[in-house]
Write a protein that holds these residues in place. Structure first.
Motif, PDB file in Angstrom:
ATOM      1  N   GLY A   1     169.683  27.030  60.114  1.00  0.00           N
ATOM      2  CA  GLY A   1     170.764  27.545  59.281  1.00  0.00           C
ATOM      3  C   GLY A   1     170.760  27.158  57.820  1.00  0.00           C
ATOM      4  N   VAL A   2     169.693  26.521  57.344  1.00  0.00           N
ATOM      5  CA  VAL A   2     169.624  26.161  55.923  1.00  0.00           C
ATOM      6  C   VAL A   2     168.915  27.289  55.183  1.00  0.00           C
ATOM      7  CG1 VAL A   2     168.697  24.553  54.225  1.00  0.00           C
ATOM      8  CG2 VAL A   2     169.604  23.692  56.393  1.00  0.00           C
TER       9      VAL A   2
ATOM     10  N   LEU B   1     168.881  26.521  43.521  1.00  0.00           N
ATOM     11  CA  LEU B   1     170.132  27.170  43.934  1.00  0.00           C
ATOM     12  C   LEU B   1     170.492  26.799  45.372  1.00  0.00           C
ATOM     13  CD1 LEU B   1     169.639  30.713  42.351  1.00  0.00           C
ATOM     14  CD2 LEU B   1     171.252  28.942  41.632  1.00  0.00           C
ATOM     15  N   ARG B   2     169.486  26.665  46.218  1.00  0.00           N
ATOM     16  CA  ARG B   2     169.709  26.251  47.613  1.00  0.00           C
ATOM     17  C   ARG B   2     170.297  24.845  47.649  1.00  0.00           C
ATOM     18  NH1 ARG B   2     164.291  26.406  50.473  1.00  0.00           N
ATOM     19  NH2 ARG B   2     164.373  28.543  49.644  1.00  0.00           N
ATOM     20  N   TYR B   3     169.739  23.961  46.843  1.00  0.00           N
ATOM     21  CA  TYR B   3     170.233  22.588  46.769  1.00  0.00           C
ATOM     22  C   TYR B   3     171.682  22.562  46.278  1.00  0.00           C
ATOM     23  CZ  TYR B   3     170.791  17.836  44.901  1.00  0.00           C
ATOM     24  OH  TYR B   3     171.273  16.593  44.608  1.00  0.00           O
ATOM     25  N   GLU B   4     171.949  23.298  45.205  1.00  0.00           N
ATOM     26  CA  GLU B   4     173.296  23.308  44.639  1.00  0.00           C
ATOM     27  C   GLU B   4     174.301  23.927  45.611  1.00  0.00           C
ATOM     28  OE1 GLU B   4     172.840  25.415  41.002  1.00  0.00           O
ATOM     29  OE2 GLU B   4     171.824  23.737  39.974  1.00  0.00           O
TER      30      GLU B   4
ATOM     31  N   GLU C   1     166.042  14.496  66.287  1.00  0.00           N
ATOM     32  CA  GLU C   1     164.929  14.432  65.333  1.00  0.00           C
ATOM     33  C   GLU C   1     164.391  15.818  65.023  1.00  0.00           C
ATOM     34  OE1 GLU C   1     160.574  14.339  64.384  1.00  0.00           O
ATOM     35  OE2 GLU C   1     161.584  15.105  66.174  1.00  0.00           O
ATOM     36  N   ALA C   2     164.291  16.671  66.045  1.00  0.00           N
ATOM     37  CA  ALA C   2     163.757  18.017  65.842  1.00  0.00           C
ATOM     38  C   ALA C   2     164.641  18.822  64.893  1.00  0.00           C
ATOM     39  CB  ALA C   2     163.630  18.734  67.190  1.00  0.00           C
TER      40      ALA C   2
ATOM     41  N   ARG D   1     165.438  19.194  56.867  1.00  0.00           N
ATOM     42  CA  ARG D   1     164.681  18.666  55.716  1.00  0.00           C
ATOM     43  C   ARG D   1     163.671  19.676  55.199  1.00  0.00           C
ATOM     44  NH1 ARG D   1     160.758  14.104  57.373  1.00  0.00           N
ATOM     45  NH2 ARG D   1     159.543  15.955  57.953  1.00  0.00           N
ATOM     46  N   GLU D   2     162.898  20.266  56.102  1.00  0.00           N
ATOM     47  CA  GLU D   2     161.833  21.165  55.686  1.00  0.00           C
ATOM     48  C   GLU D   2     162.373  22.469  55.097  1.00  0.00           C
ATOM     49  OE1 GLU D   2     158.552  20.316  55.642  1.00  0.00           O
ATOM     50  OE2 GLU D   2     159.407  18.362  56.143  1.00  0.00           O
TER      51      GLU D   2
END
Length: 316
Positions: free
Chosen positions: A206-207, A302-305, A173-174, A180-181
């Protein structure tokens, strides 16, 4: 620590030093011989480190003298202030972070921290963060987003702590909340794999808008030893697993997952850490300036793509 593939080079360097010592004692001019041997050592070093296998690059990524997150943070940043605690009763030493400046720009820096010796490694759990560590990272990243400070993360872990207590405390969960955030933050995020990037433990910080990796760093869904044990019931087959997993920076660059490959000094960053620090700082400043020119909405899109493109393939 001497790696197997480094032994011929070390033996040659010892030979050069022995000849120097003998020449000093006997007052004999052997400068030509030493020059030839030094040229050969340079060629051998280049030959060895330009033809490393994935398993050998993994050895370099795990080298105990390889610079750590705190080494880089304290070298590239100004006014570094480490912050502690997840505000839930935990302060995991395997994941460190705080506030600093990079080229005069206020930033939040955080990353996995391995130990410098056996005792320190045990205290820091070999860089394997607990749920509290990822919640501390989330707190610091929330702070950065609230005050408009870019986020710089440094990845160096074999994976998240896989103990029973970690599961009780909500390890999955962590990490999931962090994923997500991080997709929704408005500030620039630059992630750099400085050593070993393993599994969800690496993804938990890492996102980002940019993924950077040092030349001999690795990034993998599971350690080659774990993969070999699962597929072949034999951890000794980890070199084959390392080849198949495509864990190297060169592999990830060709797969368009990696945005920027950072060249290492010949011999690895542990041999020339000052030069490695300069390479990292220059790259981070260039990428940060580029990202700051975009609006928050443009960065988010751009991050999403970027992540939507990962894993897409065509069948012929």
């Amino acid at each position: 620590m001497l790696l197997d593939f480094e032994k011929p080079l070390v033996e040659l360097e010892k030979r050069i030093q022995q000849i120097r010592d003998i020449a000093e004692d006997t007052d004999v001019d052997v400068s030509d011989e030493i020059r030839q041997l030094e040229d050969r050592a340079t060629e051998l070093r280049q030959e060895i480190f330009s033809n490393l296998s994935p398993a050998q690059r993994l050895q370099l990524a795990r080298h105990p003298r390889r610079p750590s997150t705190l080494d880089y943070i304290q070298s590239i940043g100004d006014e570094w202030i480490e912050l502690h605690g997840d505000r839930g009763g935990s302060d995991d030493p395997a994941l460190v972070g705080g506030i600093s400046r990079l080229g005069g720009i206020p930033v939040v820096m955080l990353g996995h921290q391995k130990g410098r010796d056996t005792k320190d490694n045990v205290r820091r759990n070999f860089g394997m963060a607990s749920p509290g560590g990822y919640r501390k990272a989330l707190r610091l990243m929330d702070h950065a987003n609230r005050f408009g400070m870019p986020i710089l993360t440094f990845i160096d872990t074999p994976g998240a702590w896989a103990g029973i207590e970690a599961e009780h405390l909500g390890q999955g969960e962590a990490i999931a909340v962090n994923l997500r955030e991080m997709f929704g933050y408005e500030v620039p995020i630059i992630c750099t794999v400085i050593g070993e990037g393993g599994s969800g433990g690496a993804l938990g910080i890492g996102v980002g808008d940019r993924l950077l990796m040092f030349e001999h760093a690795v990034y993998t869904v599971a350690t080659p030893e774990a993969c070999a044990a699962i597929l072949w019931k034999d951890a000794a087959k980890s070199p084959q697993a390392a080849e198949a997993l495509k864990i190297t920076a060169q592999d990830l660059k060709s797969l368009e997952i990696l945005d920027r490959l950072l060249p290492e000094p010949v011999g690895g960053v542990h041999n020339q850490p000052v030069q490695a620090t300069e390479i990292l700082k220059t790259a981070l400043l260039e990428e940060l300036q580029s990202l700051l020119e975009l609006s928050p909405q443009e960065r988010q899109q751009l991050r999403y793509e970027k992540f939507r493109r990962m894993g897409v393939f065509l069948e012929g």
